[in-house]
Design an enzyme around this catalytic site. Structure first.
Site, PDB file in Angstrom:
ATOM      1  NE  ARG A 105    -122.296  18.276 -32.411  1.00  0.00           N
ATOM      2  CZ  ARG A 105    -122.876  19.349 -32.924  1.00  0.00           C
ATOM      3  NH1 ARG A 105    -124.106  19.264 -33.400  1.00  0.00           N
ATOM      4  NH2 ARG A 105    -122.234  20.502 -32.974  1.00  0.00           N
ATOM      5  CG  HIS A 134    -119.713  22.952 -29.740  1.00  0.00           C
ATOM      6  ND1 HIS A 134    -118.669  22.645 -30.603  1.00  0.00           N
ATOM      7  CD2 HIS A 134    -120.828  23.066 -30.511  1.00  0.00           C
ATOM      8  CE1 HIS A 134    -119.150  22.581 -31.840  1.00  0.00           C
ATOM      9  NE2 HIS A 134    -120.453  22.831 -31.806  1.00  0.00           N
TER      10      HIS A 134
END
Ligand code: CP
Length: 305
Positions: A105, A134
């Site tokens: 991330r 995502h």
């Protein structure tokens, strides 16, 4: 079917989605018996430069349920050598020597692509920047929609809230555009409306959509209400009320009896806690599906061995 890097939703074709969902069903059976030792020689690194509850924990749980091992730093901005000026590319090259897959991330849009360009091991994008993607979140959401609605064709979905930098919304819109007779509604204050690149993609793929700043006359006719949080960072200093699209029992009464409410979470003031116990509130089931879908993705990544 073998997957290497997972960077964006567009790379998932219908055959790959079918295999993923079949494997996720199988992984639910594996989970019911407590897991497997099939991947006990594999190591997954989780490298998170931004906070996370669901994505990091569910990836780590998925790897442990597969019998594998986890190396983790949950606050890479403070506890990796980025703080000493190390470039992401160098960090990825180094960590790739220590593991078989990296879940990343990153705070910059395009961070996962940069990592994948230099990595010797698969990179999984667990969210990149504001306005990035995502994809694994969107995949578990597609699995949830299929599980709850029993189809992915002919669905109408209303995305609500802070949509311009909503990476889960962006990734899910790309996936939904692969199905037939889908209609998407984007409900947001003008300043937070979905970005033109997504609308261009929908037009190129013949997907019907509508933009609105009001959820009146929309929530009553859709199959999926996909709520998102309007952040204080974005609403501060503006006249945007972060609870403008408050979803409470009054809204529930207007919704179709067989519709569902989704939310990527964390949720805050945009959904009344009274909604949580309504059977249409699917967001806790949605986050639980993160385990079987991520186990399935990891098994597809390890397929080549
Ligand atoms: N949905 C999601 O990405 O949640 P986290 O930020 O808690 O990982």
């Amino acid at each position: 079917m073998y997957l290497k890097h997972i960077v964006e939703s567009q790379q998932f074709t219908l055959p790959i989605l079918k295999e993923l969902f079949d494997r996720a069903d199988q992984m639910n059976k594996v989970l019911a018996r407590g897991g497997t030792r099939d991947y006990d020689r594999k190591i997954m690194s989780t490298l998170f430069y931004q906070p996370s509850t669901r994505t990091r924990f569910s990836f780590e749980s998925a790897m442990l349920r597969l019998g594998g091992n986890v190396l983790s730093t949950e606050q890479a901005d403070a506890f990796s050598s980025e703080i000493k000026g190390e470039m992401l590319e160098d960090t990825i090259r180094i960590i790739g020597n220590y593991c078989d897959v990296i879940v990343l991330r990153h705070h910059e849009e395009g961070g996962a692509k940069r990592a994948a360009a230099v990595s010797s091991v698969p990179i999984i994008n667990a969210g990149d920047g504001a306005g990035g993607q995502h994809p694994t979140q969107a995949l578990l959401e597609m699995y949830t929609i299929y599980d709850e609605c029993k189809t992915l064709n002919g669905l109408s979905v209303a995305f609500i809230g802070q949509l311009d930098d909503g990476r889960t919304v962006r990734s899910l819109a790309y996936l939904l555009s692969k199905f037939e007779r889908v209609k998407l509604y984007f409900i947001a204050p003008d300043e937070m409306q979905i970005k033109p690149d997504i609308l261009d993609h929908l037009e190129e793929n013949g997907i019907a959509y509508q933009l609105s700043s009001s959820m009146e006359d929309i929530v009553n006719k859709v199959d999926v209400v996909y709520q998102t949080r309007i952040s204080e960072e974005r609403s501060a200093g503006t006249d945007i009320d972060p609870s403008i699209y408050y979803l409470d029992t009054n809204v529930l009464q207007k919704m179709k009896y067989n519709s569902i409410i989704m939310h990527p979470m964390p949720k805050s003031i945009e959904i009344s806690s009274a909604v949580d116990s309504d059977p249409r509130a699917a967001y806790f089931r949605q986050s639980a599906n993160g385990i079987c879908v991520r186990m399935a993705l990891l098994s597809m990544i390890f397929e080549k061995d």
